[in-house]
Design a protein around this motif. Sequence first.
Motif, short mmCIF file in Angstrom:
data_model
loop_
_atom_site.label_atom_id
_atom_site.label_comp_id
_atom_site.label_asym_id
_atom_site.label_seq_id
_atom_site.Cartn_x
_atom_site.Cartn_y
_atom_site.Cartn_z
N GLY A 54 -3.24 -39.94 96.34
CA GLY A 54 -4.60 -39.43 96.90
C GLY A 54 -4.28 -39.01 98.27
N LYS A 55 -5.20 -37.93 98.45
CA LYS A 55 -4.79 -37.17 99.99
C LYS A 55 -5.28 -38.28 101.06
CE LYS A 55 -5.07 -32.81 102.42
NZ LYS A 55 -5.39 -31.55 102.36
N LEU A 56 -6.24 -39.13 100.66
CA LEU A 56 -6.74 -40.01 101.67
C LEU A 56 -6.01 -41.30 101.85
CD1 LEU A 56 -10.57 -39.03 101.31
CD2 LEU A 56 -8.85 -38.32 102.61
N GLU A 57 -5.11 -41.31 101.22
CA GLU A 57 -4.29 -42.72 101.18
C GLU A 57 -3.47 -42.28 102.45
OE1 GLU A 57 -2.26 -44.02 97.65
OE2 GLU A 57 -3.21 -42.65 96.27
N ASP A 58 -2.62 -43.44 102.62
CA ASP A 58 -1.40 -43.54 103.95
C ASP A 58 -0.78 -42.18 103.69
OD1 ASP A 58 1.19 -43.77 104.89
OD2 ASP A 58 -0.04 -45.72 105.77
N LYS A 59 -0.29 -41.42 104.98
CA LYS A 59 0.33 -40.62 105.03
C LYS A 59 1.65 -40.39 104.36
CE LYS A 59 -2.29 -37.97 109.04
NZ LYS A 59 -2.14 -37.45 110.12
N GLU A 60 2.28 -41.54 104.67
CA GLU A 60 3.78 -41.64 104.10
C GLU A 60 3.59 -41.49 102.51
OE1 GLU A 60 7.40 -45.05 104.67
OE2 GLU A 60 5.39 -45.45 104.92
N MET A 61 2.64 -42.30 102.14
CA MET A 61 2.47 -42.13 100.38
C MET A 61 2.50 -40.58 100.07
SD MET A 61 2.09 -45.37 99.22
CE MET A 61 0.88 -45.27 97.72
N VAL A 62 1.65 -39.99 100.80
CA VAL A 62 1.93 -38.37 100.14
C VAL A 62 2.91 -37.74 100.50
CG1 VAL A 62 0.46 -36.14 100.65
CG2 VAL A 62 -0.71 -38.33 100.81
N ILE A 63 3.71 -38.09 101.73
CA ILE A 63 5.11 -37.51 102.06
C ILE A 63 6.05 -37.77 100.89
CG2 ILE A 63 7.01 -37.54 103.60
CD1 ILE A 63 4.74 -37.82 105.81
N LEU A 64 5.97 -39.26 100.55
CA LEU A 64 7.10 -39.55 99.91
C LEU A 64 6.96 -39.32 98.30
CD1 LEU A 64 7.63 -43.32 101.02
CD2 LEU A 64 8.88 -41.19 101.40
N ALA A 65 5.62 -39.00 97.79
CA ALA A 65 5.19 -38.48 96.50
C ALA A 65 5.81 -37.10 96.43
CB ALA A 65 3.84 -38.59 96.24
N ASN A 66 5.67 -36.24 97.31
CA ASN A 66 6.09 -35.02 97.36
C ASN A 66 7.34 -34.64 97.30
OD1 ASN A 66 4.04 -32.72 97.59
ND2 ASN A 66 3.24 -34.26 99.20
N LYS A 67 8.22 -35.89 98.09
CA LYS A 67 9.64 -35.88 97.97
C LYS A 67 10.07 -36.34 96.76
CE LYS A 67 13.70 -38.70 100.12
NZ LYS A 67 13.90 -39.80 101.21
N PHE A 78 8.80 -48.83 98.99
CA PHE A 78 9.02 -50.32 98.89
C PHE A 78 10.63 -50.62 98.75
CE2 PHE A 78 9.49 -54.60 96.74
CZ PHE A 78 8.37 -55.27 97.39
N ALA A 79 11.25 -51.66 99.58
CA ALA A 79 12.54 -51.99 99.47
C ALA A 79 13.20 -50.87 100.00
CB ALA A 79 13.03 -52.16 98.19
N ASN A 80 12.98 -50.06 101.27
CA ASN A 80 13.64 -49.04 101.94
C ASN A 80 13.97 -48.06 101.04
OD1 ASN A 80 13.56 -50.65 104.32
ND2 ASN A 80 15.56 -51.57 103.67
N GLU A 81 12.82 -47.76 100.24
CA GLU A 81 12.83 -46.32 99.42
C GLU A 81 14.32 -46.22 98.30
OE1 GLU A 81 12.54 -42.82 102.00
OE2 GLU A 81 10.95 -43.83 103.19
N ILE A 122 16.90 -43.03 91.19
CA ILE A 122 16.60 -41.85 90.57
C ILE A 122 17.62 -40.52 90.60
CG2 ILE A 122 14.83 -39.90 90.22
CD1 ILE A 122 13.73 -42.56 89.23
N LYS A 123 18.16 -40.44 91.62
CA LYS A 123 19.21 -39.42 91.61
C LYS A 123 20.37 -39.78 91.13
CE LYS A 123 18.09 -37.97 96.61
NZ LYS A 123 18.58 -37.88 98.00
N ASP A 124 20.81 -41.23 90.86
CA ASP A 124 21.94 -41.52 90.28
C ASP A 124 21.58 -41.83 88.64
OD1 ASP A 124 23.49 -41.63 92.58
OD2 ASP A 124 22.93 -43.69 92.93
N ASN A 125 20.32 -41.83 88.41
CA ASN A 125 20.01 -42.26 86.85
C ASN A 125 18.83 -41.18 86.63
OD1 ASN A 125 21.45 -44.74 86.36
ND2 ASN A 125 20.85 -44.96 88.33
N PRO A 126 19.12 -39.81 86.36
CA PRO A 126 18.10 -38.99 86.27
C PRO A 126 17.16 -39.19 84.83
CG PRO A 126 20.19 -37.72 86.62
CD PRO A 126 20.27 -39.14 86.40
N PRO A 127 16.16 -39.38 85.12
CA PRO A 127 15.11 -39.84 83.87
C PRO A 127 14.88 -38.58 83.02
CG PRO A 127 13.49 -39.32 85.88
CD PRO A 127 15.10 -39.25 86.45
N LYS A 128 14.31 -38.81 81.83
CA LYS A 128 14.00 -37.78 80.95
C LYS A 128 12.56 -37.88 80.53
CE LYS A 128 18.86 -37.63 79.11
NZ LYS A 128 19.56 -38.07 77.83
#
Length: 351
Positions: free
Chosen positions: A297-310, A274-277, A283-289
């Motif tokens: 889910g593997k059967l979701e949109d492939k982009e969802m899986v790729i971005l979750a791994n990223k 959402f909103a061009n990622e 997150i990089k600028d504000n590291p969570p604790k």
Amino acid sequence: MKKLFFIFLTLSITISIFSYTVYFEIKNLEKLEDDIFLAGSFNSWKYGDPNFKFEFKNGKYILKTDLSGVIKFTVNRGSKEKSETKSVRIARIFKDNIKIKLFVKGFSDMKGKLIKYENFYSPQLKNFRDIIVYIPPKYKENLPVIYMHDGQNLFDKKTSFIGIEWKIDETLDELINNGEIEPIIVVGIYNTKDRLSEYSPWYDEKFKAGGKGDSYIKFIVETLKPFIDNNFKANKEKTFIGGSSMGGLISLYALAKYPEIFSGAIAMSPSLFFANEKIFEYIKDNPPKGKIYMDVGKLEDKEMVILANKMKEILNDFSVKIYFRIDENGKHNEYFWGKRFKDAIKKILND
């Protein structure tokens, strides 16, 4: 004399015919601290009756007794207040050695309660929404609290978006009563017609929504949380946030935005696109604790899986404890999110 003999014989036959040995068996309960009893029409609904006390043998509760005819009954732990959640059972005893197998879902005092606040006002967003609060069994002081988005999908299929609920109350009742997690308060925040806008701090040109996420999180932190802290037995220092899809996105944002407030987050199938990622740079600028449970889910949109791994790789570089899971059969809906909630809540509370 013959008449008396006939009456005696008739009573003897009646007693012999209508008194049968019956076995009751409960296999799904672990051994409890309290004793288990049967109460019903056969003993004038006397709870905690020692004549109808179960014995725990070989991993199951067993009761052998003599009954007859149609009976109504319930299982209890010594009082009416500790009766099983299933109100009344019915059985017909018509022969010897009948075995009645019972599945006890839970007891009234071991069941959480739901309190609903309608039209709860948000001064930050200048709108109203319903709030539903789960009060756990074993309710006591200093309980952790988790704030969850899309509150109408959590507890009731009648209010759920697609008629499927997460069954959070049933899941937590089971985990708490089995000692798998500590009792926890859940605050379900109903969404509004501005859901997409409220669940992202950034505007998305494609969806023509977003940009109200900061106000929404301020509503939780500045208005809703103080209300919960003041009215329930909440541990003010042990606060979590969670949701799915856009709710997963705003949960990650909230954890990074308010590390002094939130101890961890559940982000199921987060809409990281959402909103061009923009969530990645934030997150990089504000590291969570704290702790993060994130899945997809593997059967979701492939982009969802790729971005979750990223996102997982990015989070691995920070001082955050992350639990990442890919559900091999998972799709993008309430059924799979509810199914994975048990694992999610155990991870952020226990590990």
